[in-house]
Every structure is written in C-alpha cells, then in structure tokens.
Design an enzyme around this catalytic site. Sequence first.
Site, short mmCIF file in Angstrom:
data_model
loop_
_atom_site.label_atom_id
_atom_site.label_comp_id
_atom_site.label_asym_id
_atom_site.label_seq_id
_atom_site.Cartn_x
_atom_site.Cartn_y
_atom_site.Cartn_z
N LYS A 1 0.74 -1.23 0.02
CA LYS A 1 0.12 0.00 -0.02
C LYS A 1 1.01 1.24 0.04
CE LYS A 1 -1.75 1.53 4.00
NZ LYS A 1 -1.36 2.92 4.28
N ASN A 2 2.03 1.18 0.76
CA ASN A 2 2.49 2.40 0.98
C ASN A 2 3.90 2.70 -0.03
OD1 ASN A 2 1.08 2.99 3.28
ND2 ASN A 2 2.59 2.56 4.75
N ARG B 1 -4.73 10.68 4.33
CA ARG B 1 -3.85 11.51 4.46
C ARG B 1 -2.76 11.36 3.46
NH1 ARG B 1 -0.62 11.73 7.22
NH2 ARG B 1 -0.51 13.81 8.30
N CYS C 1 -4.73 12.50 12.49
CA CYS C 1 -5.59 10.86 12.47
C CYS C 1 -5.35 10.33 13.75
CB CYS C 1 -5.04 10.29 11.48
SG CYS C 1 -3.52 9.37 11.92
N ARG D 1 0.41 14.39 13.30
CA ARG D 1 1.07 14.13 11.73
C ARG D 1 1.33 15.52 10.88
NH1 ARG D 1 -1.23 8.54 9.72
NH2 ARG D 1 0.73 8.74 8.53
N PRO D 2 1.89 16.31 11.33
CA PRO D 2 2.17 17.74 10.59
C PRO D 2 2.84 17.45 9.14
CG PRO D 2 3.82 17.44 12.33
CD PRO D 2 2.73 16.40 12.73
N VAL D 3 2.60 18.27 8.27
CA VAL D 3 3.07 18.33 7.04
C VAL D 3 4.20 19.41 7.12
CG1 VAL D 3 1.59 16.78 5.81
CG2 VAL D 3 1.47 19.40 6.03
N ASP D 4 4.78 20.08 8.18
CA ASP D 4 5.63 21.22 8.09
C ASP D 4 6.78 20.87 7.22
OD1 ASP D 4 5.86 19.50 10.25
OD2 ASP D 4 7.37 20.88 10.78
N ASP E 1 4.75 0.49 11.95
CA ASP E 1 3.51 -0.17 11.36
C ASP E 1 3.42 -1.82 11.72
OD1 ASP E 1 3.61 1.65 8.32
OD2 ASP E 1 3.06 2.17 10.57
N ILE F 1 7.76 6.97 17.09
CA ILE F 1 7.41 7.66 15.63
C ILE F 1 6.18 8.51 15.93
CG2 ILE F 1 6.88 7.28 13.15
CD1 ILE F 1 9.79 6.50 14.06
N ARG G 1 -8.78 -0.44 4.77
CA ARG G 1 -7.80 0.49 4.26
C ARG G 1 -6.52 -0.13 3.84
NH1 ARG G 1 -6.17 4.86 7.51
NH2 ARG G 1 -5.09 5.20 5.47
C1 EPZ Z 1 4.25 6.85 6.55
O1 EPZ Z 1 3.39 8.07 7.09
C2 EPZ Z 1 3.43 5.86 6.53
N1 EPZ Z 1 2.41 6.08 5.54
C3 EPZ Z 1 3.12 5.27 7.48
O2 EPZ Z 1 1.96 4.05 7.45
C4 EPZ Z 1 4.00 5.09 8.48
O3 EPZ Z 1 3.62 4.58 9.99
C5 EPZ Z 1 5.27 6.30 8.82
O4 EPZ Z 1 5.39 6.66 7.25
C6 EPZ Z 1 6.29 5.91 9.35
O5 EPZ Z 1 6.84 4.82 8.77
C7 EPZ Z 1 2.59 6.11 3.98
O6 EPZ Z 1 3.62 5.69 3.60
C8 EPZ Z 1 1.35 6.52 3.28
P1 EPZ Z 1 6.01 10.22 8.60
P2 EPZ Z 1 4.01 9.52 6.89
O7 EPZ Z 1 6.26 11.64 7.83
O8 EPZ Z 1 5.02 9.81 5.94
C9 EPZ Z 1 6.61 13.74 11.87
C10 EPZ Z 1 0.27 2.90 7.96
O9 EPZ Z 1 -0.10 2.20 8.98
N2 EPZ Z 1 6.66 14.50 10.55
O10 EPZ Z 1 7.60 9.30 8.36
O11 EPZ Z 1 3.19 10.41 7.24
C11 EPZ Z 1 5.19 12.64 12.07
O12 EPZ Z 1 4.51 13.47 12.86
C12 EPZ Z 1 0.80 4.23 7.67
O13 EPZ Z 1 0.52 2.12 6.68
C13 EPZ Z 1 6.53 15.92 11.09
O14 EPZ Z 1 6.54 16.45 12.27
O15 EPZ Z 1 5.00 9.42 8.16
C14 EPZ Z 1 5.80 11.41 12.75
O16 EPZ Z 1 6.09 11.59 14.36
C15 EPZ Z 1 0.56 4.73 9.14
N3 EPZ Z 1 6.63 16.98 10.04
C16 EPZ Z 1 7.29 11.40 12.27
O17 EPZ Z 1 7.63 12.54 11.54
C17 EPZ Z 1 6.38 16.36 8.83
O18 EPZ Z 1 6.18 17.39 7.95
C18 EPZ Z 1 7.15 10.19 10.91
O19 EPZ Z 1 6.18 10.67 9.91
C19 EPZ Z 1 6.39 14.91 8.39
C20 EPZ Z 1 6.44 14.01 9.48
#
Ligand code: EPZ
Length: 430
Positions: A22-23, A103, A127, A132-135, A317, A339, A409
């Site tokens: 999926k990812n 998301r 969620c 889960r910010p995107v900053d 995950d 995480i 999902r």
């Molecule tokens: C991806 O989410 C996966 N989703 C998640 O899988 C997975 O748990 C996660 O990576 C970690 O491995 C997809 O690939 C679609 P991150 P993502 O950005 O990219 C913080 C599942 O169950 N962060 O690596 O959203 C964030 O809050 C899902 O399949 C910021 O602060 O995760 C987190 O604490 C759940 N600012 C950490 O980084 C940002 O701009 C890692 O998040 C981006 C992230």
Amino acid sequence: MDKIHIQGGIPLKGVIQIAGAKNATLPLMAACLLTEDPLILSNVPKLADIHSLIHLLKDLGAEATLTEESTSSNSLPQGQTLNLSAKNITNSKASYDLVRKMRASILVLGPLLARMGEATVSLPGGCAIGTRPVDIHIKGLQHLGAEIFLEHGYIHAKAPQGLKGKDFTFPMVTVTGTENLLMAACLAKGTTRLINVAREPEISDLVNCLISMGAHIEGIGTDTLIIEGQKSLKGTHHHVVSDRIELGTYAIAAAITRGELDLLGGKKSLIPSFLPKLEEIGVSIEEIPNGLRVSGKNASLRGIDITTDPFPGFPTDLQAQITALLCIAEGSSLITETIFENRFMHVPELMRMGAQISTQGKSVMIRGVQNLVGAEVMATDLRASFSLVLAGLVAQGETVLNRVYHLDRGYEYVEAKLRACGAQIERIHT
Ligand code: EPZ
C-alpha cells in the site's frame, strides 16, 4: 457497518500470497502527475486507500482504470493492474473532502507543483495515531523555490518559474516528506541533494520507478538522494514491491496461533529488524523458494523489549501487531513507540480480552498471560485493527471486531486469506 467474527484457538496452516505494498502504491500513483505519458502499475493491492487516491487523481483530471489479474478459479486474484494517465491535468486543487479521507493524498502536492507550477492541497489534518504535521514537506518545497502560504486549511503553493534544485537536509526522517520532495526534484532545474531521507523499501521502489520514467537519481537505499532535474519524464510499467507490513502481520499470525504459514513474495530484506526480533521471541523463520516459512509450532514464546525506529529499524506499522503476540508470551515485554505520539489505542481493547498491559508515556509494559478471552472489540486505526484480529485468532471463544473499515484500508482479502489457512473467521454485513 461490517463486523468480523473470529473463533479463536486454531493453529493456522497454509500459504498466503503477500500483496503489493500500500505504502509503495500510493506514492507511485502520485508519480503519474509528473508525466503526460501513461504510467502502468502492476501488483496493485485491492484496498480502499487505492480507490480514494484514484478518486482524487480523477478529480485532478487524470484517467485511471483498474483491472484484476486473472487467476485460477480456486485462488485469489494476484494483484491488480492500474493504468494511469495525467496527460491533461484540468484542476490543481486537492479538496478537503477527498484529502481528509486519506492523509497520503498530500503526496500529490510535490508532483502537481513540479508539473503545473502551482498546487492547492488541503492540509491533511491529524488522525487517530497523531497530529502528523506536514511542515517539513512545506519547508522542503519552499527550499526548492516554491512560494507557499496556508489559508483556510489549504496549502497554496506556486512556482511559476518552476522549482530550482538545491540541497535540503530533513530535520527528521519523514517517509512521505521524502517522497514528495523526491518527486518534485525530478522536474526541478538543476541538482537537488536530499539529506537524511527515509530509507523504507517503498522509497527505493519509488526511486526505481522514477528512474525508469527517465529521472536521474543516485543514492538509492542510502540517507542521501541526488536528483538531476529533467525537463519532463516519460511513462513506464512498474511492478509494485511486496508489502512488508502485510508480510510481518501474517508472520505474527503464524506465531500467535502456533501454526505455520508460507508467505509468498516475502523477503528477509524487507523487514531486516523485525524478523530477528520474532526469532528472539521463539518463532522460526526459513527462506523457501519465492517466500518465507514462518512457524510458531511448539514454540515457547518469550517476552522481549522493542523500540520502533525508521527503516531499517523496527517498523512502527508492526508495533500494534507484535504487541498482541507479546500479550501471550512468557515474561514481560517493554515496547517503546518513538514515531507517533498516540499509537497505543489497541491496548485498552487488548486488555478487554484479558491482556495485562500498563502504559508509561511512550512505552507499554506487557506481562504475558496464559491466554486471551474473546470479546467484542473496536478497531481504532489500520494497524490496531489487525492487532485485534491476531488476538481474536488465539483467544478462547469468539471475538467480534467492529469498525472493520479501518482494516479494509490496508489489508486485502483478510477473511479469505486467513480462512484458506484454517481460521474460523467471517464478515457480517450489518
Ligand atoms: C508513512 O507515514 C506511512 N504512510 C505510515 O504508515 C508509517 O507509519 C510512517 O510513514 C512511518 O513509517 C505512508 O507511507 C502512506 P512520517 P508518514 O512523515 O509519511 C513527523 C500505515 O499504517 N513529521 O514518516 O505520514 C510525524 O508526525 C501508515 O500504513 C513531522 O513532524 O509518516 C511523525 O511523528 C500509518 N512533520 C514522524 O515525523 C512532517 O512534515 C514520521 O512521520 C512530516 C512528518
């Protein structure tokens, strides 16, 4: 809403075909926006999230057709083929009602901006597992020259002269942040070095696909990617990598039921930190032709300590799923989630099944019990929902899982795959 009923206590025995990831599929689908040519993805899993992103891509003007691979009568379809074409992008706005459903829709931001010079994407919001910010996605694109402001819950991004390659160091590892910037950099002018990138196998799969689309990328699998921007990319046909989280999830199903499963498409390299932990618990893992054989037969399961980390560390995950397994392991286990800030919502539900767990901030302490007892439980998020399925497979009596849409999902054909291995599991449509 559907419910799933499980009669526990049956050791699983059989073969499960691991689906495409999926990812990996979600960023690969967003990559279609980078080219006018058709992008064909095979080994696409049958999941709700894929349909959500198809809906969004079509809303942007892309064409998408999904066809199931033909199979022999008594087996499940082996993946789907998704034909995508973003020849004519008629709309560069990803609306809230589409993005809030999934998301990972944020993954259209980078490619749209790079291809069209503008993009308006709803902030995905948090969620169940965290804010889960995107900053970092935004900061990185600004670093590549984009003008971005936030207004009314939307990200408004412009790059009328196109993006400009530059070095960018991620302040923390982010999977979709890496993917967004990687895709944007493929069409930027000049060279971009992305430093401290995520190294999940899904990133390598995206890099391989982008290279076959004509992108110039070096450093695959390392923490630094160097991208030489191109004027345009071409189409390609890409086979999606196997889903390492589904692989780990069914490995735990074999362990927790004291059964034995052949997991086709599984490779040790996909989950390098997870499998040694499973062996430390007492589970046996053997490489077989085109897969892995995982056995919990006669295993005396022992408690261990686990800390989640970005790849190649222990995958967050798989944290909820291994928590279910450790509930019935001998001794204590300390699980630390580094995480996400709220990824223990499966814990209260497992405790209703008799698990002994105490929460201490980012960690939970599990004291193994002889057995769990079936109960009516509620799924709260994707991976927590399978944690409850795993507990139900070993619990005495019947477990009823509510809010099954969470499961759909991220996992395809759950009942069929488990029933084929002896599980007593059925979905009740209510
Ligand atoms: C991806 O989410 C996966 N989703 C998640 O899988 C997975 O748990 C996660 O990576 C970690 O491995 C997809 O690939 C679609 P991150 P993502 O950005 O990219 C913080 C599942 O169950 N962060 O690596 O959203 C964030 O809050 C899902 O399949 C910021 O602060 O995760 C987190 O604490 C759940 N600012 C950490 O980084 C940002 O701009 C890692 O998040 C981006 C992230």
